[in-house]
Design an enzyme around this catalytic site. Structure first.
Site, short mmCIF file in Angstrom:
data_model
loop_
_atom_site.label_atom_id
_atom_site.label_comp_id
_atom_site.label_asym_id
_atom_site.label_seq_id
_atom_site.Cartn_x
_atom_site.Cartn_y
_atom_site.Cartn_z
N GLY A 29 -36.58 -30.29 5.81
CA GLY A 29 -36.63 -29.39 4.65
C GLY A 29 -35.31 -28.63 4.51
O GLY A 29 -34.46 -28.64 5.40
N THR A 31 -34.50 -25.40 4.44
CA THR A 31 -34.17 -24.25 5.31
C THR A 31 -33.71 -24.77 6.67
O THR A 31 -32.71 -24.32 7.22
CB THR A 31 -35.39 -23.32 5.47
OG1 THR A 31 -35.96 -23.07 4.18
CG2 THR A 31 -35.00 -22.01 6.12
N ASP A 83 -38.67 -24.90 12.40
CA ASP A 83 -39.06 -25.68 11.23
C ASP A 83 -39.27 -24.72 10.06
O ASP A 83 -39.25 -23.50 10.24
CB ASP A 83 -40.38 -26.43 11.54
CG ASP A 83 -40.57 -27.64 10.63
OD1 ASP A 83 -41.33 -28.55 11.01
OD2 ASP A 83 -39.95 -27.67 9.54
N LYS A 96 -47.59 -26.93 5.56
CA LYS A 96 -46.31 -27.64 5.57
C LYS A 96 -46.52 -29.03 4.96
O LYS A 96 -47.66 -29.42 4.72
CB LYS A 96 -45.83 -27.80 7.02
CG LYS A 96 -45.31 -26.51 7.64
CD LYS A 96 -44.95 -26.66 9.11
CE LYS A 96 -44.05 -27.83 9.36
NZ LYS A 96 -42.82 -27.77 8.49
N GLY A 97 -45.39 -29.72 4.72
CA GLY A 97 -45.52 -31.09 4.27
C GLY A 97 -45.03 -31.38 2.88
O GLY A 97 -45.11 -32.50 2.40
N GLU A 105 -43.41 -33.59 12.40
CA GLU A 105 -43.17 -32.15 12.62
C GLU A 105 -44.25 -31.54 13.52
O GLU A 105 -43.97 -30.74 14.40
CB GLU A 105 -43.12 -31.41 11.29
CG GLU A 105 -41.85 -31.69 10.49
CD GLU A 105 -41.87 -31.07 9.11
OE1 GLU A 105 -42.97 -30.92 8.53
OE2 GLU A 105 -40.78 -30.74 8.59
N LYS A 123 -42.39 -17.51 0.77
CA LYS A 123 -43.38 -18.36 1.45
C LYS A 123 -44.64 -17.58 1.84
O LYS A 123 -45.64 -18.20 2.21
CB LYS A 123 -42.75 -18.96 2.71
CG LYS A 123 -41.47 -19.74 2.46
CD LYS A 123 -41.70 -20.94 1.55
CE LYS A 123 -40.45 -21.73 1.27
NZ LYS A 123 -39.92 -22.48 2.40
O1 DER Z 1 -42.05 -30.37 4.41
C1 DER Z 1 -42.00 -29.48 5.27
O2 DER Z 1 -42.88 -29.30 6.13
C2 DER Z 1 -40.87 -28.50 5.20
O3 DER Z 1 -40.67 -27.88 6.45
C3 DER Z 1 -41.26 -27.48 4.16
O4 DER Z 1 -42.52 -27.01 4.53
C4 DER Z 1 -40.28 -26.34 4.03
O5 DER Z 1 -39.22 -26.85 3.29
P1 DER Z 1 -38.15 -25.86 2.65
O6 DER Z 1 -37.45 -25.22 3.82
O7 DER Z 1 -37.26 -26.79 1.87
O8 DER Z 1 -38.89 -24.86 1.79
#
Ligand code: DER
Length: 217
Positions: A29, A31, A83, A96-97, A105, A123
């Site tokens: 992702g 971040t 994560d 998540k996902g 993950e 979030k």
């Molecule tokens: O897909 C995932 O699980 C990523 O970690 C997501 O949950 C967070 O992605 P982002 O940092 O682009 O918002």
């Protein structure tokens, strides 16, 4: 503070935790991507030796491009992991996902003694499911079985995740499909109840994990 600045701040916070010799589980992702860049910079500046356990091909390629050596859970477990998340509630349960990597993950998170979740203020939710559906990785052969068994849950909508630059559905790195499931409510036992449905390989519900949130206000 803008969302992008918040993500940059959080990425820096996780880079501060890196010690020489660490084996670090690296989430997928945007971040996590910023955090990997910050870690690569710190490694170079302080001549640190760090090994990453990537949670997707995407982040594996990013580590290679940034000269961060990678290994896998097959070879060793992480000393700690970080994560992102799509939603975090007040009990630190996660959805998540969005990026479709939640199977790998969750393997890394469950294998790591310490887990840092990088979240910008957007979030945080009062109740899980406010903004995001729950992604589930499903074996294609079980699609109808899973949809039938989901009728025991307060499901509002089930969507097969379609690919953008390929006709047909998204195919995950493990070769499965993804359904995005919107629930009217999400109870504490949903992660375990859903895991018991044959054909659900993994869900994006991460409930009751001992995670530390890294955020900025
Ligand atoms: O897909 C995932 O699980 C990523 O970690 C997501 O949950 C967070 O992605 P982002 O940092 O682009 O918002």
């Amino acid at each position: 503070i803008s969302n992008k600045d918040a993500k940059e701040e959080v990425a820096k916070k996780v880079a501060e935790r890196v010690k020489d010799g660490d084996v670090i589980g690296v989430g997928s992702g945007s971040t996590s991507f910023l955090a990997v860049q910050a870690i690569a910079k710190k490694m170079k500046y302080h001549h640190l030796s760090v090994t990453a356990i990537p949670t997707s091909h995407e982040v594996e390629v990013v580590c290679a491009a940034l000269n961060i050596p990678t290994t896998s859970l097959t070879s060793q477990k992480p000393d700690w992991a970080f994560d992102g998340a799509d939603e975090v509630d007040e009990q630190r349960n996660l959805i998540k996902g969005r990026g479709g990597a939640m199977f790998h993950e969750k393997l890394v998170m469950a294998s790591s003694p310490e887990n840092y979740i990088l979240v910008d203020p957007s979030k945080f939710v009062k109740v899980l499911g406010e903004n995001f559906a729950v992604p589930m990785e499903v074996d294609a052969r079980a699609l109808h079985l899973v949809e039938h068994q989901l009728s025991d849950f307060p499901v509002e909508e089930v969507t097969l995740r379609q690919a953008e630059s390929k006709d047909g559905p998204v195919i995950t790195e493990a070769g499965n499909l993804i359904i995005d499931v919107r629930f009217a409510t999400i109870e504490d036992d949903f992660e375990t109840r859903l895991a018991a449905i044959p054909g659900i390989i993994e869900t994006g519900l991460f409930m009751g994990y001992d995670v530390e949130l890294l955020t900025v206000q």
